[in-house]
Design an enzyme around this catalytic site. Sequence first.
Site, PDB file in Angstrom:
ATOM      1  N   LYS A  25      94.092  -4.906  28.406  1.00 38.85           N
ATOM      2  CA  LYS A  25      93.883  -4.172  27.157  1.00 38.85           C
ATOM      3  C   LYS A  25      95.194  -3.558  26.698  1.00 38.85           C
ATOM      4  O   LYS A  25      95.745  -2.675  27.358  1.00 38.85           O
ATOM      5  CB  LYS A  25      92.822  -3.068  27.388  1.00 38.85           C
ATOM      6  CG  LYS A  25      92.145  -2.599  26.114  1.00 38.85           C
ATOM      7  CD  LYS A  25      90.932  -1.709  26.413  1.00 38.85           C
ATOM      8  CE  LYS A  25      91.312  -0.303  26.787  1.00 38.85           C
ATOM      9  NZ  LYS A  25      90.168   0.538  27.160  1.00 38.85           N
ATOM     10  N   ARG A  73      80.870  13.503  28.764  1.00 36.62           N
ATOM     11  CA  ARG A  73      80.518  14.143  27.510  1.00 36.62           C
ATOM     12  C   ARG A  73      79.029  14.058  27.218  1.00 36.62           C
ATOM     13  O   ARG A  73      78.399  15.020  26.862  1.00 36.62           O
ATOM     14  CB  ARG A  73      81.293  13.485  26.343  1.00 36.62           C
ATOM     15  CG  ARG A  73      82.771  13.805  26.336  1.00 36.62           C
ATOM     16  CD  ARG A  73      83.501  12.854  25.434  1.00 36.62           C
ATOM     17  NE  ARG A  73      83.298  11.468  25.866  1.00 36.62           N
ATOM     18  CZ  ARG A  73      83.966  10.431  25.414  1.00 36.62           C
ATOM     19  NH1 ARG A  73      84.869  10.594  24.475  1.00 36.62           N
ATOM     20  NH2 ARG A  73      83.734   9.223  25.868  1.00 36.62           N
TER      21      ARG A  73
HETATM   22  O1  PNS Z   1      89.940   6.515  29.914  1.00 43.65           O
HETATM   23  P1  PNS Z   1      89.202   5.316  30.437  1.00 43.65           P
HETATM   24  O2  PNS Z   1      89.637   4.066  29.715  1.00 43.65           O
HETATM   25  O3  PNS Z   1      87.705   5.512  30.399  1.00 43.65           O
HETATM   26  O4  PNS Z   1      89.631   5.163  31.975  1.00 43.65           O
HETATM   27  C1  PNS Z   1      89.211   4.076  32.768  1.00 43.65           C
HETATM   28  C2  PNS Z   1      90.036   4.023  34.082  1.00 43.65           C
HETATM   29  C3  PNS Z   1      91.510   3.921  33.768  1.00 43.65           C
HETATM   30  C4  PNS Z   1      89.780   5.248  34.903  1.00 43.65           C
HETATM   31  C5  PNS Z   1      89.577   2.768  34.889  1.00 43.65           C
HETATM   32  O5  PNS Z   1      89.685   1.634  34.092  1.00 43.65           O
HETATM   33  C6  PNS Z   1      90.406   2.569  36.168  1.00 43.65           C
HETATM   34  O6  PNS Z   1      90.206   3.246  37.156  1.00 43.65           O
HETATM   35  N1  PNS Z   1      91.396   1.631  36.140  1.00 43.65           N
HETATM   36  C7  PNS Z   1      92.247   1.335  37.253  1.00 43.65           C
HETATM   37  C8  PNS Z   1      91.874  -0.001  37.894  1.00 43.65           C
HETATM   38  C9  PNS Z   1      90.646   0.161  38.797  1.00 43.65           C
HETATM   39  O7  PNS Z   1      90.673   0.816  39.814  1.00 43.65           O
HETATM   40  N2  PNS Z   1      89.528  -0.479  38.394  1.00 43.65           N
HETATM   41  C10 PNS Z   1      88.271  -0.441  39.109  1.00 43.65           C
HETATM   42  C11 PNS Z   1      87.407   0.730  38.645  1.00 43.65           C
HETATM   43  S1  PNS Z   1      85.802   0.714  39.433  1.00 43.65           S
END
Ligand code: PNS
Length: 168
Positions: free
Chosen positions: A46, A96
């Site tokens: 993304k 939220r």
């Molecule tokens: O602000 P967001 O986009 O809701 O955050 C999402 C985030 C960054 C916390 C999530 O995509 C993440 O932890 N990304 C790192 C890669 C990872 O560990 N993915 C598995 C999550 S179960």
Amino acid sequence: MSSTHHRLAIYPGSFDPVTNGHLDVIERASHLFDEVVIGVAHNDTKHGTFGIEERVRLIGEALPDVLANVSVVSFQGLLVEYAKKRKAVAVIRGLRAISDFEFEFQMALMNRKLEPTIETMFLMPKEEYTYISSRIVKEIARLGGSVSAFVPVCVEEALKKIFHDPAK
Ligand code: PNS
């Protein structure tokens, strides 16, 4: 220092860009933990509106000086791996509304499966921030509306530059 003495929490997210809702969660977390590390996640699939370094910079600029135990970094790869590396005891997420719940529930349980020692903790921002999201803030800014009530001044200016500076 061992994690039993120094309790560190990671607050991960896209922060594209940081909002007053995020800042509210950061402040709450900073009172609960010895140290809070805000982790801006790299996402290969993304492409964000702001670059990672710009998101880190905006958070740094928006952080009140009184929150001396808060820092901001970017990280790559799995959140739980980064959390383990930092010896974090918890992952913080803001919640939220019910609409957040399904995704958050899935992520929290998946992260627990991957790394059972790290607890996910949900904090609720002030109700006046409940309807704020980075996505909606960007849409309002793009369409020329005022976002000054929803984001710190540095973010408001950065949004103006991105969407309304003809040089960009
Ligand atoms: O602000 P967001 O986009 O809701 O955050 C999402 C985030 C960054 C916390 C999530 O995509 C993440 O932890 N990304 C790192 C890669 C990872 O560990 N993915 C598995 C999550 S179960």
